[in-house]
Design a protein around this motif. Structure first.
Motif, PDB file in Angstrom:
ATOM      1  N   GLN A  94      -2.531  -5.459 -13.096  1.00  0.00           N
ATOM      2  CA  GLN A  94      -3.326  -6.618 -13.492  1.00  0.00           C
ATOM      3  C   GLN A  94      -4.794  -6.265 -13.706  1.00  0.00           C
ATOM      4  OE1 GLN A  94      -1.945  -9.290 -14.334  1.00  0.00           O
ATOM      5  NE2 GLN A  94       0.090  -9.101 -13.447  1.00  0.00           N
ATOM      6  N   TRP A  95      -5.361  -5.489 -12.787  1.00  0.00           N
ATOM      7  CA  TRP A  95      -6.771  -5.137 -12.924  1.00  0.00           C
ATOM      8  C   TRP A  95      -7.033  -4.270 -14.158  1.00  0.00           C
ATOM      9  CZ3 TRP A  95     -11.166  -7.010 -11.685  1.00  0.00           C
ATOM     10  CH2 TRP A  95     -12.324  -6.224 -11.704  1.00  0.00           C
ATOM     11  N   PRO A  96      -6.247  -3.205 -14.419  1.00  0.00           N
ATOM     12  CA  PRO A  96      -6.449  -2.449 -15.667  1.00  0.00           C
ATOM     13  C   PRO A  96      -6.256  -3.309 -16.913  1.00  0.00           C
ATOM     14  CG  PRO A  96      -5.125  -1.172 -14.137  1.00  0.00           C
ATOM     15  CD  PRO A  96      -5.261  -2.544 -13.546  1.00  0.00           C
ATOM     16  N   ALA A  97      -5.281  -4.247 -16.866  1.00  0.00           N
ATOM     17  CA  ALA A  97      -5.067  -5.121 -18.026  1.00  0.00           C
ATOM     18  C   ALA A  97      -6.272  -6.015 -18.257  1.00  0.00           C
ATOM     19  CB  ALA A  97      -3.808  -5.955 -17.820  1.00  0.00           C
ATOM     20  N   LEU A  98      -6.879  -6.492 -17.163  1.00  0.00           N
ATOM     21  CA  LEU A  98      -8.064  -7.334 -17.296  1.00  0.00           C
ATOM     22  C   LEU A  98      -9.240  -6.544 -17.853  1.00  0.00           C
ATOM     23  CD1 LEU A  98      -9.551 -10.002 -16.821  1.00  0.00           C
ATOM     24  CD2 LEU A  98      -9.950  -9.277 -14.448  1.00  0.00           C
ATOM     25  N   GLY A 160      -7.633 -16.651 -19.524  1.00  0.00           N
ATOM     26  CA  GLY A 160      -6.207 -16.559 -19.226  1.00  0.00           C
ATOM     27  C   GLY A 160      -5.825 -15.226 -18.618  1.00  0.00           C
ATOM     28  N   ARG A 161      -6.591 -14.192 -18.936  1.00  0.00           N
ATOM     29  CA  ARG A 161      -6.314 -12.861 -18.368  1.00  0.00           C
ATOM     30  C   ARG A 161      -6.723 -12.774 -16.902  1.00  0.00           C
ATOM     31  NH1 ARG A 161      -3.314  -9.331 -21.651  1.00  0.00           N
ATOM     32  NH2 ARG A 161      -3.805  -9.787 -23.849  1.00  0.00           N
ATOM     33  N   VAL A 162      -7.640 -13.663 -16.473  1.00  0.00           N
ATOM     34  CA  VAL A 162      -8.098 -13.649 -15.085  1.00  0.00           C
ATOM     35  C   VAL A 162      -7.075 -14.344 -14.177  1.00  0.00           C
ATOM     36  CG1 VAL A 162     -10.021 -14.255 -13.555  1.00  0.00           C
ATOM     37  CG2 VAL A 162     -10.467 -13.670 -15.945  1.00  0.00           C
ATOM     38  N   GLY A 163      -6.235 -15.205 -14.761  1.00  0.00           N
ATOM     39  CA  GLY A 163      -5.290 -15.994 -13.984  1.00  0.00           C
ATOM     40  C   GLY A 163      -4.336 -15.196 -13.104  1.00  0.00           C
ATOM     41  N   PRO A 164      -3.578 -14.224 -13.650  1.00  0.00           N
ATOM     42  CA  PRO A 164      -2.610 -13.489 -12.819  1.00  0.00           C
ATOM     43  C   PRO A 164      -3.219 -12.782 -11.606  1.00  0.00           C
ATOM     44  CG  PRO A 164      -2.110 -13.177 -15.138  1.00  0.00           C
ATOM     45  CD  PRO A 164      -3.410 -13.907 -15.089  1.00  0.00           C
ATOM     46  N   PRO A 165      -4.357 -12.063 -11.742  1.00  0.00           N
ATOM     47  CA  PRO A 165      -4.945 -11.482 -10.524  1.00  0.00           C
ATOM     48  C   PRO A 165      -5.349 -12.541  -9.493  1.00  0.00           C
ATOM     49  CG  PRO A 165      -5.898 -10.459 -12.477  1.00  0.00           C
ATOM     50  CD  PRO A 165      -5.099 -11.627 -12.944  1.00  0.00           C
ATOM     51  N   LEU A 166      -5.822 -13.707  -9.964  1.00  0.00           N
ATOM     52  CA  LEU A 166      -6.187 -14.762  -9.027  1.00  0.00           C
ATOM     53  C   LEU A 166      -4.961 -15.303  -8.296  1.00  0.00           C
ATOM     54  CD1 LEU A 166      -8.916 -16.926 -10.835  1.00  0.00           C
ATOM     55  CD2 LEU A 166      -9.201 -15.362  -8.904  1.00  0.00           C
ATOM     56  N   LEU A 378      -3.644 -22.217  -7.310  1.00  0.00           N
ATOM     57  CA  LEU A 378      -3.616 -23.323  -8.261  1.00  0.00           C
ATOM     58  C   LEU A 378      -4.540 -23.050  -9.434  1.00  0.00           C
ATOM     59  CD1 LEU A 378      -2.450 -26.166  -8.735  1.00  0.00           C
ATOM     60  CD2 LEU A 378      -4.435 -27.084  -7.537  1.00  0.00           C
ATOM     61  N   LEU A 379      -5.744 -22.565  -9.136  1.00  0.00           N
ATOM     62  CA  LEU A 379      -6.693 -22.239 -10.201  1.00  0.00           C
ATOM     63  C   LEU A 379      -6.159 -21.125 -11.085  1.00  0.00           C
ATOM     64  CD1 LEU A 379      -9.501 -22.545 -11.504  1.00  0.00           C
ATOM     65  CD2 LEU A 379     -10.360 -20.915  -9.810  1.00  0.00           C
ATOM     66  N   GLY A 380      -5.625 -20.062 -10.448  1.00  0.00           N
ATOM     67  CA  GLY A 380      -5.077 -18.954 -11.224  1.00  0.00           C
ATOM     68  C   GLY A 380      -3.887 -19.366 -12.059  1.00  0.00           C
ATOM     69  N   GLY A 381      -3.033 -20.263 -11.509  1.00  0.00           N
ATOM     70  CA  GLY A 381      -1.877 -20.731 -12.272  1.00  0.00           C
ATOM     71  C   GLY A 381      -2.294 -21.510 -13.504  1.00  0.00           C
ATOM     72  N   VAL A 382      -3.312 -22.371 -13.352  1.00  0.00           N
ATOM     73  CA  VAL A 382      -3.807 -23.143 -14.493  1.00  0.00           C
ATOM     74  C   VAL A 382      -4.425 -22.209 -15.529  1.00  0.00           C
ATOM     75  CG1 VAL A 382      -5.498 -24.863 -15.223  1.00  0.00           C
ATOM     76  CG2 VAL A 382      -4.144 -25.236 -13.159  1.00  0.00           C
ATOM     77  N   MET A 383      -5.199 -21.239 -15.054  1.00  0.00           N
ATOM     78  CA  MET A 383      -5.838 -20.304 -15.986  1.00  0.00           C
ATOM     79  C   MET A 383      -4.804 -19.435 -16.706  1.00  0.00           C
ATOM     80  SD  MET A 383      -9.096 -19.213 -13.624  1.00  0.00           S
ATOM     81  CE  MET A 383      -9.658 -17.954 -14.741  1.00  0.00           C
ATOM     82  N   SER A 384      -3.695 -19.118 -16.025  1.00  0.00           N
ATOM     83  CA  SER A 384      -2.667 -18.273 -16.646  1.00  0.00           C
ATOM     84  C   SER A 384      -2.001 -18.958 -17.827  1.00  0.00           C
ATOM     85  CB  SER A 384      -1.607 -17.889 -15.612  1.00  0.00           C
ATOM     86  OG  SER A 384      -2.171 -17.132 -14.566  1.00  0.00           O
ATOM     87  N   ILE A 385      -2.066 -20.290 -17.872  1.00  0.00           N
ATOM     88  CA  ILE A 385      -1.456 -21.018 -18.993  1.00  0.00           C
ATOM     89  C   ILE A 385      -2.253 -20.807 -20.276  1.00  0.00           C
ATOM     90  CG2 ILE A 385      -0.810 -23.323 -19.808  1.00  0.00           C
ATOM     91  CD1 ILE A 385      -0.480 -24.160 -16.896  1.00  0.00           C
ATOM     92  N   ILE A 386      -3.543 -20.520 -20.120  1.00  0.00           N
ATOM     93  CA  ILE A 386      -4.415 -20.373 -21.292  1.00  0.00           C
ATOM     94  C   ILE A 386      -3.999 -19.150 -22.100  1.00  0.00           C
ATOM     95  CG2 ILE A 386      -6.788 -20.037 -22.065  1.00  0.00           C
ATOM     96  CD1 ILE A 386      -7.702 -21.346 -19.441  1.00  0.00           C
ATOM     97  N   SER A 387      -3.787 -19.341 -23.383  1.00  0.00           N
ATOM     98  CA  SER A 387      -3.424 -18.229 -24.270  1.00  0.00           C
ATOM     99  C   SER A 387      -4.672 -17.438 -24.656  1.00  0.00           C
ATOM    100  CB  SER A 387      -2.751 -18.759 -25.539  1.00  0.00           C
ATOM    101  OG  SER A 387      -1.574 -19.473 -25.230  1.00  0.00           O
ATOM    102  N   THR A 388      -4.539 -16.132 -24.649  1.00  0.00           N
ATOM    103  CA  THR A 388      -5.620 -15.260 -25.100  1.00  0.00           C
ATOM    104  C   THR A 388      -5.344 -14.880 -26.547  1.00  0.00           C
ATOM    105  OG1 THR A 388      -5.915 -14.369 -22.866  1.00  0.00           O
ATOM    106  CG2 THR A 388      -6.873 -13.119 -24.691  1.00  0.00           C
ATOM    107  N   ASN A 389      -6.198 -15.339 -27.444  1.00  0.00           N
ATOM    108  CA  ASN A 389      -6.030 -15.094 -28.880  1.00  0.00           C
ATOM    109  C   ASN A 389      -7.084 -14.106 -29.363  1.00  0.00           C
ATOM    110  OD1 ASN A 389      -3.997 -17.080 -28.868  1.00  0.00           O
ATOM    111  ND2 ASN A 389      -5.482 -18.703 -29.287  1.00  0.00           N
ATOM    112  N   GLN A 390      -6.680 -13.235 -30.246  1.00  0.00           N
ATOM    113  CA  GLN A 390      -7.599 -12.267 -30.847  1.00  0.00           C
ATOM    114  C   GLN A 390      -7.450 -12.312 -32.367  1.00  0.00           C
ATOM    115  OE1 GLN A 390      -5.904  -9.075 -28.177  1.00  0.00           O
ATOM    116  NE2 GLN A 390      -8.053  -8.435 -28.105  1.00  0.00           N
TER     117      GLN A 390
END
Length: 430
Positions: A94-98, A160-166, A378-390
């Motif tokens: 997770q940390w390298p992915a972030l 959204g990338r911060v969600g899983p580590p949280l 809860l915060l990380g779960g909500v943030m994980s829903i956010i799609s990361t678009n490039q």
């Protein structure tokens, strides 16, 4: 080093984490189904014949520490193992992915864009104007934009990338709090009649708290079934002479200076009677499990010259009170505050029945970790829903072409539907 990496890979694997979560869930189910913290003799007598799950007798319930699942060595070991797996996964994946997601990817060749899953090429009138319009549009719609000569890179939803580590951090804090609470927490349960109190003293004797039950109410349905219990408490902090009056009920505990006070149960404490012309007698009631689940009673001896005794039983503070002789035959029935009745040549009158409140007091130093961990999860779960678009754009001035491509880690179809809207609203193509 090679074996260390293999161990870390195995620890951080999704399969191991899923297996651990399943085992913890099964253990929690056993801890829910099997009464916890009862005397050892209770397990030996209850499960010696009727085995738990049909295979585990009372002796093995104790050996496997199923009588205190949540504080057992093997359950705490599972929590520690899962915590290590989450730490390893966060550190290695997770940390390298972030960190990788934080780095801007700069595509310089149109062929790189054409290889993306979502890409289009358009004929445009003026390439620099197209890049400028895209920059303004994307910025106004919440995209972060990096604009360079003849090319542009943009991204959206990096949170959204911060969600899983949280989520992993929150789960680890939850397990730390649960473990700390099991090892260092304390619980105390007592039945209090109105007017009675209990004194609590901290281990270092620096604090002393007195909890007094001023009143207790049982709310019943029209059929007489208990629906709610309410205790009115007076808390006296003897160090500061602070007195606080609070009400607790089922599902509405009181939290006070690190303590949680629950409305746990109820009972019948005493019955006030008068025999002939004697003073009023308040007799303590005891529970008779052999007569039923909620049956209290008192034995009154020496009711006549033959030293016969009677048994008064009741299951509610409202009555009725049943009277039995020594042979177990019911010889009368009455309720509080009605006329006296004659039993074995004696006149007996019941004045009132005193209920008692079952107060459960818990001290759990792990609660702050649990609350913080849950909030982070809860915060990380909500943030994980956010799609990361490039999104990337490259223009070819000589050919008057604009190449645009994009990627999404969660919502590729949504991004594909969004792309024509972006281009159409800007009128970039002929």
């Amino acid at each position: 080093m090679k074996y260390t990496l293999k161990i870390l890979n195995w620890l951080s694997s999704l399969k191991v984490s899923i297996v651990l979560i399943i085992l913890i869930a099964l253990a929690s189910g056993i801890g829910t189904a099997l009464p916890q913290g009862e005397p050892l003799e209770a397990y030996l007598s209850k499960y010696q014949i009727n085995k738990f799950l049909g295979i585990i007798n009372g002796d093995w319930v104790i050996r496997l520490q199923l009588n205190h699942v949540y504080s057992s060595n093997w359950f705490l070991g599972l929590l520690f193992w899962l915590g290590c797996a989450l730490i390893a996964c966060t550190w290695r994946r997770q940390w390298p992915a972030l960190k990788k997601a934080m780095i801007w990817i700069d595509y310089k060749d149109p062929k790189q864009i054409q290889k993306l899953a979502i890409s289009k090429t358009f004929k445009i009138q003026e390439s620099s104007l197209g890049i400028e319009k895209l920059d303004k549009y994307l910025t106004s719609h919440g995209w972060s934009v990096q604009n360079k000569t003849s090319r542009l890179a943009a991204r959206q939803g990096l949170l959204g990338r911060v969600g899983p580590p949280l989520v992993h951090l929150g789960l680890i804090l939850l397990m730390i709090g649960a473990t700390f609470g099991v090892l260092k927490g304390e619980r105390f349960e007592n039945f209090l009649a109105p007017g009675r109190s209990i004194d609590l003293i901290s281990p270092n004797r620096s604090n002393q708290l007195s909890i007094k039950l001023t009143d207790f109410e049982i709310e019943r349905s029209p059929s007489g079934v208990p629906e709610q219990f309410r205790s009115y408490l007076s808390l006296n902090n003897k160090n500061s002479d602070e007195i606080i009056s609070k009400e607790i009920s089922v599902n509405h505990p009181l939290r006070f200076k690190g303590l949680t006070i629950y409305q746990a149960d109820w009972a019948l404490a005493a019955i006030t009677i008068q025999i002939n012309e004697s003073p009023k007698l308040q007799l303590p009631l005891q529970k008779f499990n052999e007569l039923g689940d909620q049956v209290w009673g008192v034995v009154i001896p020496w009711m006549n010259k033959e030293n016969e005794s009677i048994l008064l039983t009741l299951s509610s503070e409202q009555g009725p009170i049943k009277i039995f002789n020594q042979t177990g035959k019911q010889i009368g029935i009455t309720r509080p505050n009605i006329s006296s009745f004659k039993v074995l040549d004696k006149q007996i009158k019941v004045f009132d029945i005193l209920p008692s409140s079952g107060i459960l007091i818990k001290y759990d130093p792990g609660v702050p970790f649990v609350y913080i961990g849950f909030a982070i999860c809860l915060l990380g779960g909500v943030m994980s829903i956010i799609s990361t678009n490039q999104l990337w754009v490259i223009t070819e001035d000589d050919k008057k072409l604009l190449h645009i491509g994009c990627l999404s880690n969660r919502n590729s179809s949504g991004l594909a539907n969004q792309l024509p809207i972006i281009l159409k609203s800007l009128s970039l193509y002929e």
